[in-house]
Design a protein around this motif. Sequence first.
Motif, PDB file in Angstrom:
ATOM      1  N   THR A 214     -20.682 -14.386  36.708  1.00 39.32           N
ATOM      2  CA  THR A 214     -21.402 -15.624  37.030  1.00 39.32           C
ATOM      3  C   THR A 214     -22.044 -15.612  38.415  1.00 39.32           C
ATOM      4  OG1 THR A 214     -19.362 -16.615  37.887  1.00 39.32           O
ATOM      5  CG2 THR A 214     -19.892 -16.986  35.550  1.00 39.32           C
ATOM      6  N   SER A 215     -21.693 -14.634  39.257  1.00 40.60           N
ATOM      7  CA  SER A 215     -22.249 -14.587  40.614  1.00 40.60           C
ATOM      8  C   SER A 215     -22.200 -13.147  41.115  1.00 40.60           C
ATOM      9  CB  SER A 215     -21.454 -15.524  41.546  1.00 40.60           C
ATOM     10  OG  SER A 215     -22.047 -15.568  42.826  1.00 40.60           O
ATOM     11  N   TRP A 216     -22.249 -12.973  42.439  1.00 41.47           N
ATOM     12  CA  TRP A 216     -22.177 -11.643  43.029  1.00 41.47           C
ATOM     13  C   TRP A 216     -20.778 -11.072  42.834  1.00 41.47           C
ATOM     14  CZ3 TRP A 216     -26.858 -10.090  44.211  1.00 41.47           C
ATOM     15  CH2 TRP A 216     -27.813 -11.050  44.576  1.00 41.47           C
ATOM     16  N   VAL A 217     -20.715  -9.748  42.662  1.00 37.98           N
ATOM     17  CA  VAL A 217     -19.436  -9.099  42.433  1.00 37.98           C
ATOM     18  C   VAL A 217     -19.465  -7.689  43.035  1.00 37.98           C
ATOM     19  CG1 VAL A 217     -20.152  -8.190  40.171  1.00 37.98           C
ATOM     20  CG2 VAL A 217     -17.719  -8.524  40.657  1.00 37.98           C
ATOM     21  N   THR A 218     -18.335  -7.241  43.555  1.00 41.78           N
ATOM     22  CA  THR A 218     -18.259  -5.872  44.090  1.00 41.78           C
ATOM     23  C   THR A 218     -17.955  -4.906  42.952  1.00 41.78           C
ATOM     24  OG1 THR A 218     -15.893  -6.064  44.549  1.00 41.78           O
ATOM     25  CG2 THR A 218     -17.422  -6.692  46.329  1.00 41.78           C
ATOM     26  N   ALA A 219     -18.397  -3.670  43.105  1.00 40.87           N
ATOM     27  CA  ALA A 219     -18.196  -2.665  42.065  1.00 40.87           C
ATOM     28  C   ALA A 219     -16.717  -2.405  41.763  1.00 40.87           C
ATOM     29  CB  ALA A 219     -18.907  -1.369  42.446  1.00 40.87           C
ATOM     30  N   PRO A 220     -15.857  -2.250  42.780  1.00 42.21           N
ATOM     31  CA  PRO A 220     -14.442  -2.003  42.484  1.00 42.21           C
ATOM     32  C   PRO A 220     -13.801  -3.127  41.676  1.00 42.21           C
ATOM     33  CG  PRO A 220     -14.904  -1.437  44.766  1.00 42.21           C
ATOM     34  CD  PRO A 220     -16.121  -2.137  44.243  1.00 42.21           C
ATOM     35  N   HIS A 221     -14.134  -4.372  42.002  1.00 42.65           N
ATOM     36  CA  HIS A 221     -13.565  -5.499  41.267  1.00 42.65           C
ATOM     37  C   HIS A 221     -14.091  -5.521  39.826  1.00 42.65           C
ATOM     38  CE1 HIS A 221     -11.686  -9.431  40.786  1.00 42.65           C
ATOM     39  NE2 HIS A 221     -12.780  -9.796  40.133  1.00 42.65           N
ATOM     40  N   SER A 222     -15.380  -5.301  39.666  1.00 39.25           N
ATOM     41  CA  SER A 222     -15.972  -5.296  38.331  1.00 39.25           C
ATOM     42  C   SER A 222     -15.375  -4.183  37.477  1.00 39.25           C
ATOM     43  CB  SER A 222     -17.493  -5.120  38.428  1.00 39.25           C
ATOM     44  OG  SER A 222     -18.092  -5.175  37.152  1.00 39.25           O
ATOM     45  N   ASP A 223     -15.165  -3.015  38.071  1.00 38.87           N
ATOM     46  CA  ASP A 223     -14.561  -1.892  37.337  1.00 38.87           C
ATOM     47  C   ASP A 223     -13.157  -2.242  36.855  1.00 38.87           C
ATOM     48  OD1 ASP A 223     -16.838  -0.430  37.853  1.00 38.87           O
ATOM     49  OD2 ASP A 223     -15.947   0.840  39.405  1.00 38.87           O
ATOM     50  N   ALA A 224     -12.346  -2.761  37.769  1.00 41.75           N
ATOM     51  CA  ALA A 224     -10.956  -3.064  37.437  1.00 41.75           C
ATOM     52  C   ALA A 224     -10.849  -4.138  36.362  1.00 41.75           C
ATOM     53  CB  ALA A 224     -10.204  -3.500  38.699  1.00 41.75           C
ATOM     54  N   GLU A 225     -11.666  -5.179  36.472  1.00 35.92           N
ATOM     55  CA  GLU A 225     -11.587  -6.283  35.518  1.00 35.92           C
ATOM     56  C   GLU A 225     -12.184  -5.909  34.156  1.00 35.92           C
ATOM     57  OE1 GLU A 225      -9.740  -9.048  36.139  1.00 35.92           O
ATOM     58  OE2 GLU A 225      -9.282  -7.831  37.911  1.00 35.92           O
ATOM     59  N   THR A 226     -13.128  -4.994  34.148  1.00 36.01           N
ATOM     60  CA  THR A 226     -13.681  -4.539  32.868  1.00 36.01           C
ATOM     61  C   THR A 226     -12.649  -3.737  32.090  1.00 36.01           C
ATOM     62  OG1 THR A 226     -15.959  -4.520  33.709  1.00 36.01           O
ATOM     63  CG2 THR A 226     -15.504  -3.172  31.771  1.00 36.01           C
ATOM     64  N   VAL A 227     -11.893  -2.886  32.790  1.00 38.20           N
ATOM     65  CA  VAL A 227     -10.812  -2.138  32.144  1.00 38.20           C
ATOM     66  C   VAL A 227      -9.778  -3.109  31.587  1.00 38.20           C
ATOM     67  CG1 VAL A 227      -8.880  -0.548  32.528  1.00 38.20           C
ATOM     68  CG2 VAL A 227     -11.125  -0.041  33.518  1.00 38.20           C
ATOM     69  N   LYS A 228      -9.432  -4.119  32.378  1.00 38.16           N
ATOM     70  CA  LYS A 228      -8.467  -5.132  31.921  1.00 38.16           C
ATOM     71  C   LYS A 228      -9.006  -5.875  30.694  1.00 38.16           C
ATOM     72  CE  LYS A 228      -6.606  -7.856  35.057  1.00 38.16           C
ATOM     73  NZ  LYS A 228      -6.469  -9.016  36.008  1.00 38.16           N
ATOM     74  N   LEU A 229     -10.277  -6.225  30.734  1.00 33.79           N
ATOM     75  CA  LEU A 229     -10.911  -6.942  29.628  1.00 33.79           C
ATOM     76  C   LEU A 229     -10.826  -6.133  28.326  1.00 33.79           C
ATOM     77  CD1 LEU A 229     -12.858  -9.321  28.665  1.00 33.79           C
ATOM     78  CD2 LEU A 229     -14.711  -7.707  29.154  1.00 33.79           C
ATOM     79  N   LEU A 230     -11.156  -4.841  28.400  1.00 27.00           N
ATOM     80  CA  LEU A 230     -11.131  -4.002  27.211  1.00 27.00           C
ATOM     81  C   LEU A 230      -9.720  -3.849  26.653  1.00 27.00           C
ATOM     82  CD1 LEU A 230     -13.704  -1.238  28.228  1.00 27.00           C
ATOM     83  CD2 LEU A 230     -14.032  -3.087  26.589  1.00 27.00           C
ATOM     84  N   LYS A 231      -8.738  -3.759  27.546  1.00 26.42           N
ATOM     85  CA  LYS A 231      -7.340  -3.688  27.084  1.00 26.42           C
ATOM     86  C   LYS A 231      -6.949  -4.959  26.337  1.00 26.42           C
ATOM     87  CE  LYS A 231      -5.458  -0.507  30.567  1.00 26.42           C
ATOM     88  NZ  LYS A 231      -4.549  -0.393  31.747  1.00 26.42           N
ATOM     89  N   LYS A 232      -7.361  -6.105  26.874  1.00 29.78           N
ATOM     90  CA  LYS A 232      -7.026  -7.376  26.235  1.00 29.78           C
ATOM     91  C   LYS A 232      -7.694  -7.499  24.864  1.00 29.78           C
ATOM     92  CE  LYS A 232      -4.718  -9.011  29.814  1.00 29.78           C
ATOM     93  NZ  LYS A 232      -3.258  -9.237  29.759  1.00 29.78           N
ATOM     94  N   LEU A 233      -8.959  -7.060  24.790  1.00 30.15           N
ATOM     95  CA  LEU A 233      -9.700  -7.178  23.540  1.00 30.15           C
ATOM     96  C   LEU A 233      -9.220  -6.191  22.482  1.00 30.15           C
ATOM     97  CD1 LEU A 233     -13.357  -7.591  24.874  1.00 30.15           C
ATOM     98  CD2 LEU A 233     -12.044  -9.318  23.643  1.00 30.15           C
ATOM     99  N   LEU A 234      -9.023  -4.931  22.902  1.00 32.39           N
ATOM    100  CA  LEU A 234      -8.742  -3.869  21.942  1.00 32.39           C
ATOM    101  C   LEU A 234      -7.260  -3.591  21.728  1.00 32.39           C
ATOM    102  CD1 LEU A 234     -11.611  -1.499  23.076  1.00 32.39           C
ATOM    103  CD2 LEU A 234     -11.366  -2.456  20.786  1.00 32.39           C
ATOM    104  N   CYS A 235      -6.497  -3.564  22.792  1.00 30.36           N
ATOM    105  CA  CYS A 235      -5.072  -3.207  22.671  1.00 30.36           C
ATOM    106  C   CYS A 235      -4.202  -4.408  22.337  1.00 30.36           C
ATOM    107  CB  CYS A 235      -4.590  -2.545  23.958  1.00 30.36           C
ATOM    108  SG  CYS A 235      -5.561  -1.086  24.425  1.00 30.36           S
ATOM    109  N   GLU A 236      -4.565  -5.572  22.866  1.00 25.84           N
ATOM    110  CA  GLU A 236      -3.750  -6.769  22.626  1.00 25.84           C
ATOM    111  C   GLU A 236      -4.374  -7.717  21.604  1.00 25.84           C
ATOM    112  OE1 GLU A 236      -2.418  -8.586  26.315  1.00 25.84           O
ATOM    113  OE2 GLU A 236      -2.612  -6.662  27.371  1.00 25.84           O
ATOM    114  N   ASN A 237      -5.564  -7.386  21.150  1.00 26.49           N
ATOM    115  CA  ASN A 237      -6.269  -8.169  20.120  1.00 26.49           C
ATOM    116  C   ASN A 237      -6.422  -9.640  20.484  1.00 26.49           C
ATOM    117  OD1 ASN A 237      -7.695  -8.282  17.670  1.00 26.49           O
ATOM    118  ND2 ASN A 237      -5.909  -9.091  16.600  1.00 26.49           N
ATOM    119  N   MET A 238      -6.676  -9.914  21.749  1.00 22.59           N
ATOM    120  CA  MET A 238      -6.958 -11.291  22.162  1.00 22.59           C
ATOM    121  C   MET A 238      -8.337 -11.702  21.661  1.00 22.59           C
ATOM    122  SD  MET A 238      -5.701 -11.756  26.098  1.00 22.59           S
ATOM    123  CE  MET A 238      -3.979 -11.762  26.562  1.00 22.59           C
TER     124      MET A 238
END
Length: 356
Positions: A214-238
């Motif tokens: 929704t706004s400005w974001v640093t690359a390290p934060h975006s990388d970490a949260e994208t990995v978390k997002l994919l785990k939630k979607l694919l591994c935990e089926n949220m």
Amino acid sequence: MPKSPKKTGKVREEVKKRSGLNKVSLAFSLILAVAIVSGALLYHLSLPRESGVKFSLKAIVVDQLSGDIQNQTFVDSVVKILSENGFSVTYHDYKETNVLFFRNLAKASYGIIILRLHSALRKDKPIVDFFTSEPYDPRKYVKEQEEGLLVKGTVSHSDKSYFAFTPKFVENLEGAFPRSIVVAMGCQSLNQTAGISMAEAFHRKGAAVYIGWTSWVTAPHSDAETVKLLKKLLCENMTVHEAVASTAKEDPYRASLAYYPASAKNLKMRDLIAEAEVKSSGITQKAAYKTFMCERWYWTAVLALSPPRPEAGFGGSHLLDLPVSTFLSPRRGGGPPEHRLPTSQSPHGGGGTLKI
């Protein structure tokens, strides 16, 4: 010398007998053809039906950012998560992510699209554009620039300029996204007042959901949260809503991940994966069915319509010259071996590549 009446009568009886047998043979061939065609139709009706475009088990990681900010740990983590959940994954770094690359993005049927790239909010308009890795040249892509598909994008911390593509560029892509999940990792990629135009563009091209910042974001934060997002979607089926809500905000910009459209709130990855597996199974069955029936219909027609051969036996049909196994299970690529042209008699003249 006049023919013997006995001999003439015998010949006539033999002709009548053969004529009767030929009729029986023809009737038998036609009944067999009808039976095979009927079976084919029933089999076809039993196959799963496709209703519109369905999800794909192909994923792509587009790493335009790798030229400035490389993160191999991120790449390895994402590829591992996707692969372990049944996706075939392709990765493209900054050396490949030029204008032509993005122009072909919608042609390859990717179910998950990870866009690790620079994005920026325009100074003069509430529009977010995505960067390519192709250096900007005002003399290139003149028509696309005039039509508002491509613009000049400048990376603030380096003053380097690249071609950037607009929402209109996405809307004009050839092909469509097969109910894809698009994760746009750049700054402002889903700015609630401006970035929504890019989300709408991907959605109109077939994406099921678009996720961005929704706004400005640093690359390290975006990388970490994208990995978390994919785990939630694919591994935990949220659900999409649950997975996005579980990610952290970025400080100091207070950016958070958001998704579009709102109707994707309860979407789950396992449902999409199941849909793709059903589609794959249906395609496999249909391919086998087409091969099976093309061979059967061809040989049924050939055998049923072949000229009679009285010396062959019952009815004089070619059908009875062939072993049953040949008709029921013809060899791959055509009919019985004895009906094939030898290589030296091939119309292509003894081998080589046929050019049309």
